[in-house]
Write a protein that holds these residues in place. Structure first.
Motif, PDB file in Angstrom:
ATOM      1  N   ILE A 355     -41.729 -29.044 -66.945  1.00 52.68           N
ATOM      2  CA  ILE A 355     -41.784 -30.397 -67.486  1.00 52.68           C
ATOM      3  C   ILE A 355     -41.672 -30.433 -69.007  1.00 52.68           C
ATOM      4  N   ALA A 356     -41.726 -29.262 -69.653  1.00 52.74           N
ATOM      5  CA  ALA A 356     -41.651 -29.216 -71.114  1.00 52.74           C
ATOM      6  C   ALA A 356     -40.361 -28.581 -71.630  1.00 52.74           C
ATOM      7  N   THR A 357     -39.410 -28.265 -70.741  1.00 56.98           N
ATOM      8  CA  THR A 357     -38.161 -27.643 -71.170  1.00 56.98           C
ATOM      9  C   THR A 357     -37.443 -28.526 -72.191  1.00 56.98           C
ATOM     10  N   GLY A 358     -37.029 -27.951 -73.305  1.00 60.57           N
ATOM     11  CA  GLY A 358     -36.330 -28.713 -74.327  1.00 60.57           C
ATOM     12  C   GLY A 358     -34.916 -29.055 -73.900  1.00 60.57           C
ATOM     13  N   LEU A 359     -34.585 -30.344 -73.926  1.00 61.47           N
ATOM     14  CA  LEU A 359     -33.270 -30.813 -73.505  1.00 61.47           C
ATOM     15  C   LEU A 359     -32.361 -30.937 -74.722  1.00 61.47           C
ATOM     16  N   THR A 360     -32.137 -29.829 -75.377  1.00 60.66           N
ATOM     17  CA  THR A 360     -31.307 -29.823 -76.579  1.00 60.66           C
ATOM     18  C   THR A 360     -29.867 -30.211 -76.221  1.00 60.66           C
ATOM     19  N   PRO A 361     -29.181 -30.906 -77.158  1.00 64.93           N
ATOM     20  CA  PRO A 361     -29.543 -31.182 -78.549  1.00 64.93           C
ATOM     21  C   PRO A 361     -30.107 -32.585 -78.759  1.00 64.93           C
ATOM     22  N   PHE A 362     -30.725 -33.164 -77.744  1.00 67.13           N
ATOM     23  CA  PHE A 362     -31.120 -34.568 -77.802  1.00 67.13           C
ATOM     24  C   PHE A 362     -32.546 -34.718 -78.327  1.00 67.13           C
ATOM     25  N   THR A 363     -32.696 -35.496 -79.361  1.00 63.03           N
ATOM     26  CA  THR A 363     -34.003 -35.689 -79.976  1.00 63.03           C
ATOM     27  C   THR A 363     -34.395 -37.156 -79.946  1.00 63.03           C
ATOM     28  N   SER A 364     -35.672 -37.387 -79.818  1.00 63.16           N
ATOM     29  CA  SER A 364     -36.199 -38.748 -79.745  1.00 63.16           C
ATOM     30  C   SER A 364     -36.728 -39.225 -81.093  1.00 63.16           C
ATOM     31  N   SER A 365     -36.664 -38.365 -82.084  1.00 61.68           N
ATOM     32  CA  SER A 365     -37.139 -38.755 -83.414  1.00 61.68           C
ATOM     33  C   SER A 365     -36.235 -38.166 -84.472  1.00 61.68           C
ATOM     34  N   GLN A 366     -36.356 -38.710 -85.675  1.00 61.47           N
ATOM     35  CA  GLN A 366     -35.537 -38.251 -86.788  1.00 61.47           C
ATOM     36  C   GLN A 366     -36.001 -36.900 -87.307  1.00 61.47           C
ATOM     37  N   LEU A 367     -37.157 -36.433 -86.833  1.00 61.72           N
ATOM     38  CA  LEU A 367     -37.683 -35.141 -87.274  1.00 61.72           C
ATOM     39  C   LEU A 367     -37.353 -34.026 -86.289  1.00 61.72           C
ATOM     40  N   GLY A 368     -36.579 -34.341 -85.275  1.00 58.32           N
ATOM     41  CA  GLY A 368     -36.151 -33.304 -84.350  1.00 58.32           C
ATOM     42  C   GLY A 368     -37.049 -33.109 -83.160  1.00 58.32           C
ATOM     43  N   GLN A 369     -37.770 -34.156 -82.722  1.00 54.42           N
ATOM     44  CA  GLN A 369     -38.600 -34.063 -81.519  1.00 54.42           C
ATOM     45  C   GLN A 369     -37.685 -34.033 -80.302  1.00 54.42           C
ATOM     46  N   THR A 370     -37.541 -32.871 -79.690  1.00 53.75           N
ATOM     47  CA  THR A 370     -36.580 -32.701 -78.608  1.00 53.75           C
ATOM     48  C   THR A 370     -37.063 -33.363 -77.322  1.00 53.75           C
ATOM     49  N   TYR A 371     -36.136 -34.007 -76.628  1.00 53.14           N
ATOM     50  CA  TYR A 371     -36.468 -34.543 -75.315  1.00 53.14           C
ATOM     51  C   TYR A 371     -36.807 -33.405 -74.354  1.00 53.14           C
ATOM     52  N   ASN A 372     -37.682 -33.710 -73.392  1.00 51.66           N
ATOM     53  CA  ASN A 372     -37.972 -32.795 -72.296  1.00 51.66           C
ATOM     54  C   ASN A 372     -38.029 -33.627 -71.009  1.00 51.66           C
ATOM     55  N   PRO A 373     -38.168 -33.019 -69.844  1.00 44.56           N
ATOM     56  CA  PRO A 373     -38.173 -33.800 -68.605  1.00 44.56           C
ATOM     57  C   PRO A 373     -39.236 -34.895 -68.559  1.00 44.56           C
ATOM     58  N   THR A 374     -40.360 -34.675 -69.230  1.00 41.78           N
ATOM     59  CA  THR A 374     -41.401 -35.701 -69.244  1.00 41.78           C
ATOM     60  C   THR A 374     -40.982 -36.912 -70.062  1.00 41.78           C
ATOM     61  N   SER A 375     -40.426 -36.684 -71.236  1.00 42.80           N
ATOM     62  CA  SER A 375     -40.043 -37.803 -72.103  1.00 42.80           C
ATOM     63  C   SER A 375     -38.713 -38.424 -71.703  1.00 42.80           C
ATOM     64  N   SER A 376     -38.005 -37.791 -70.758  1.00 43.63           N
ATOM     65  CA  SER A 376     -36.738 -38.323 -70.267  1.00 43.63           C
ATOM     66  C   SER A 376     -36.848 -38.785 -68.818  1.00 43.63           C
ATOM     67  N   ARG A 377     -38.080 -38.927 -68.346  1.00 44.81           N
ATOM     68  CA  ARG A 377     -38.297 -39.140 -66.913  1.00 44.81           C
ATOM     69  C   ARG A 377     -37.877 -40.527 -66.434  1.00 44.81           C
ATOM     70  N   TYR A 378     -38.089 -41.564 -67.261  1.00 40.77           N
ATOM     71  CA  TYR A 378     -37.891 -42.936 -66.799  1.00 40.77           C
ATOM     72  C   TYR A 378     -36.835 -43.679 -67.604  1.00 40.77           C
ATOM     73  N   LEU A 379     -36.153 -44.629 -66.938  1.00 44.51           N
ATOM     74  CA  LEU A 379     -35.147 -45.448 -67.596  1.00 44.51           C
ATOM     75  C   LEU A 379     -35.749 -46.276 -68.718  1.00 44.51           C
ATOM     76  N   SER A 380     -36.993 -46.688 -68.558  1.00 40.63           N
ATOM     77  CA  SER A 380     -37.620 -47.573 -69.536  1.00 40.63           C
ATOM     78  C   SER A 380     -37.671 -46.954 -70.925  1.00 40.63           C
ATOM     79  N   TYR A 381     -37.607 -45.632 -71.007  1.00 40.24           N
ATOM     80  CA  TYR A 381     -37.647 -44.972 -72.308  1.00 40.24           C
ATOM     81  C   TYR A 381     -36.372 -45.223 -73.112  1.00 40.24           C
ATOM     82  N   PHE A 382     -35.301 -45.638 -72.429  1.00 43.35           N
ATOM     83  CA  PHE A 382     -33.994 -45.705 -73.079  1.00 43.35           C
ATOM     84  C   PHE A 382     -33.400 -47.116 -73.147  1.00 43.35           C
ATOM     85  N   GLY A 383     -34.136 -48.122 -72.697  1.00 34.89           N
ATOM     86  CA  GLY A 383     -33.709 -49.491 -72.948  1.00 34.89           C
ATOM     87  C   GLY A 383     -32.692 -50.074 -71.989  1.00 34.89           C
ATOM     88  N   TYR A 384     -32.593 -49.577 -70.775  1.00 33.29           N
ATOM     89  CA  TYR A 384     -31.634 -50.123 -69.817  1.00 33.29           C
ATOM     90  C   TYR A 384     -32.234 -50.068 -68.426  1.00 33.29           C
TER      91      TYR A 384
END
Length: 600
Positions: A355-384
């Motif tokens: 659940i913590a695997t880094g989904l490079t090269p995609f980051t959720s912040s300008q400081l390089g916070q890499t997406y992982n399966p937890t932060s990419s789990r739901y559509l609601s995180y991405f606005g659609y």
């Protein structure tokens, strides 16, 4: 060759700000950074923020491409935004060229991420960032399509502001709710008509016009660097193209049946997500679409080239949608059993995915916070969202019920809860499996497939299955009525020629239709087994059409099995499947057939 420095956010912002104001970037949901910190900055994928309602949780839906085309305003914006995306200079990290290049070629870093030791051109390490044959396959592609959508939204916002008079408000409103479309190949097994049209009619700021269609093909700006795109063939073409037989292959692919089985049989995340585990997965069907559209030698066929074809994005939006439907129908399911990753540009082969695997090269912040399966789990995180997946005004239980009803109404080839007016009735089991009622039980037969993805010298290949004889001409195999199905095996994008790791892929093909067409009762195990033992055959064929003797694919294991399925009494619950019973005698003794000591 593109220099690494081009991938810093300084170049992103300097290019963007030159043609878009800060206010427009903010309106499009894109980050504005302090340029003094550009050497440490990353491009943040935060989803499109416009059109959302923060109070209710409402998010605009991605629409099926045919439905989007009916909305003249939204479609006109989308076509112009996609064209602007494609027209961007190759040196722009938010150009179509570079965003498509994240998936594979040209194997160059993006978004400030460096290569892992030993990776990159000229080695046998894997190239590109795309993650396949992995339990994180669906959640890696989710921020990838969100990135594509975010750039489309940026261009749409800028284009909407060029309309004047009464159109200004209409097009601005459309830009705020515009999301990228999908192609529901499971319900309609033909390419959308619009992707085969060289021009389309849209409403521009200068009136109605016939314009070049960016969904038809992506045109490269310049000849490709042979060091980054070697080998001739696709590298010599100045625009993408598709197989002439794509629609015939799609029609023969039993896509509704395969999608139904994936959505209903898979109960764990690992099963639905990837070909790295046994059963019918979303990834396996996804692979087949690539092969059907690409054929033997075009862009969609090859993972490291496929994202350059504009249909890739329609395809992957649908993959994301189907996976989101499965998530809603199985709300508590998540990654629980780690699996090894085959390796990418930035992931060392053999690393454990969790659940913590880094989904490079995609980051959720300008400081390089890499997406992982937890932060990419739901559509609601991405606005659609998608039609029928409105999760903001219902409980998880009600959403589950709603989505399961949608699965039945859209994809059930058995017609248990009523027949539907669908495109794909020809050849479907819908015409062959009469008499099923709610609560009924039946035995379902299928083929189990296991093979090493790199077992044909690292080249991609097809596994073709037949029940009524194999056509003499191998070029006819994939569109012949006697071909019950094909599986495309897509090795992970890689540089060099080995040595390759053992990377097993698993899949299933239904035999329901073949058993019914032959007039056998699926409950008559002896009769079905004898029929399949006599008639089931398979062949191996490279992507260029070359036939590979099956005995030269030593990892291949073909089994036949049956399972008892119990249908529910209403359409708010999915069928339940019993334990698989293997029938080794059906394939025993054939090249690639079942051998107990070879089971993996």
């Amino acid at each position: 060759m593109l220099s690494h420095g081009l991938f810093g956010l300084c170049s992103v912002l300097s290019i963007l700000v030159a043609r878009t104001t800060a206010a427009e970037l903010t309106a499009a949901g894109l980050p504005i950074l302090d340029l003094q910190r550009d050497t440490e900055a990353y491009y943040a994928i935060i989803g499109v923020q416009t059109g959302r309602d923060s109070d209710t949780g409402y998010r605009p839906a991605r629409l099926e491409i045919d439905d989007l085309q009916k909305d003249v305003v939204a479609f006109s914006l989308y076509i112009q935004a996609l064209q602007a995306f494609a027209d961007a200079d190759n040196s722009d990290p938010l150009s179509y060229f570079q965003v498509a290049g994240i998936h594979g070629r040209p194997y160059i870093p993006w978004n400030n991420f460096n290569q892992v030791a030993g990776a990159g051109p000229g080695t046998s390490a894997f190239g590109g960032y795309c993650i396949h044959n992995s339990i994180v396959f669906p959640v890696w592609h989710r921020p990838y399509v969100a990135l594509f959508e975010q750039v489309i939204a940026m261009h749409a916002q800028a284009i909407a502001k060029t309309y004047t008079g009464p159109q200004a408000t209409i097009f601005q409103s459309a830009a705020d709710t515009l999301r990228v479309p999908y192609w529901d190949w499971a319900a309609n097994s033909q390419m959308p008509a619009v992707v085969s049209q060289q021009t389309v009619h849209i409403t521009t700021p200068n009136g109605d016009q016939e314009v070049s269609n960016p969904l038809y093909s992506y045109k490269f700006k310049q000849a490709l660097d042979p060091n980054l795109f070697p080998g001739g063939g696709l590298a010599d073409s100045m625009q993408t193209f598709r197989s002439d037989n794509a629609n015939a292959a799609l029609a023969a692919g039993n896509l509704m049946d395969r999608t139904w089985l994936a959505l209903t049989k898979s109960k764990s995340w690992n099963d639905i997500a990837t070909t790295a585990t046994s059963g019918t997965s979303i990834e396996g069907i996804h692979n087949d679409i690539h092969g059907y559209v690409g054929g033997t030698s075009s862009y969609m066929t090859f993972l490291d080239w496929s994202a350059f074809d504009p249909i890739f994005w329609l395809h992957h939006a649908n993959v994301d949608r189907l996976f989101a439907m499965w998530q809603a129908a199985n709300p508590s399911a998540f990654i629980t059993v780690p699996k090894t990753n085959p390796g990418t540009f930035t992931i060392i082969p053999g690393s454990l995915d969790n659940i913590a695997t880094g989904l490079t090269p995609f980051t959720s912040s300008q400081l390089g916070q890499t997406y992982n399966p937890t932060s990419s789990r739901y559509l609601s995180y991405f606005g659609y969202s998608y039609p029928g997946l409105n999760d903001w005004n219902v409980t998880a239980k009600q959403l589950k019920s709603n989505v399961i009803q949608q699965i039945y109404s859209s994809y059930d080839p058995n017609g248990i809860f009523g027949k539907r007016d669908v495109h794909q009735t020809s050849g479907s089991t819908l015409q062959l499996r009469g008499g099923f009622t709610p609560g009924a039980k039946s035995k379902e037969w299928s083929i189990g497939i296991a093979v090493d993805k790199f077992d044909v010298g690292g080249d991609g290949f097809f596994l073709r299955f037949f029940v009524s004889g194999v056509p003499q001409d191998p070029q006819d195999w994939f569109i012949n009525d006697d071909c019950l199905g094909s599986i495309q095996v897509m090795p992970t994008p890689h540089s060099g020629h080995g040595p390759f790791p053992v990377l097993m892929e698993y899949d299933e093909l239904s035999l329901i239709r073949e058993v019914a067409k032959a007039g056998h009762d699926p409950e008559d195990v002896h009769a079905v087994a004898r029929f399949l033992e006599k008639n089931l055959e398979w062949r191996v064929q490279k992507l260029d059409g070359t036939v590979v003797p099956t005995k030269q694919v030593p990892s291949l294991i073909i089994t036949v099995q049956d399972e008892e399925v119990t249908f529910p009494t209403d359409n708010t619950e999915l069928p339940t499947y019993g334990k698989k019973t293997l029938h080794p005698d059906i394939t025993k003794g054939k090249a690639g057939g079942y051998v107990r000591s070879r089971r993996r």
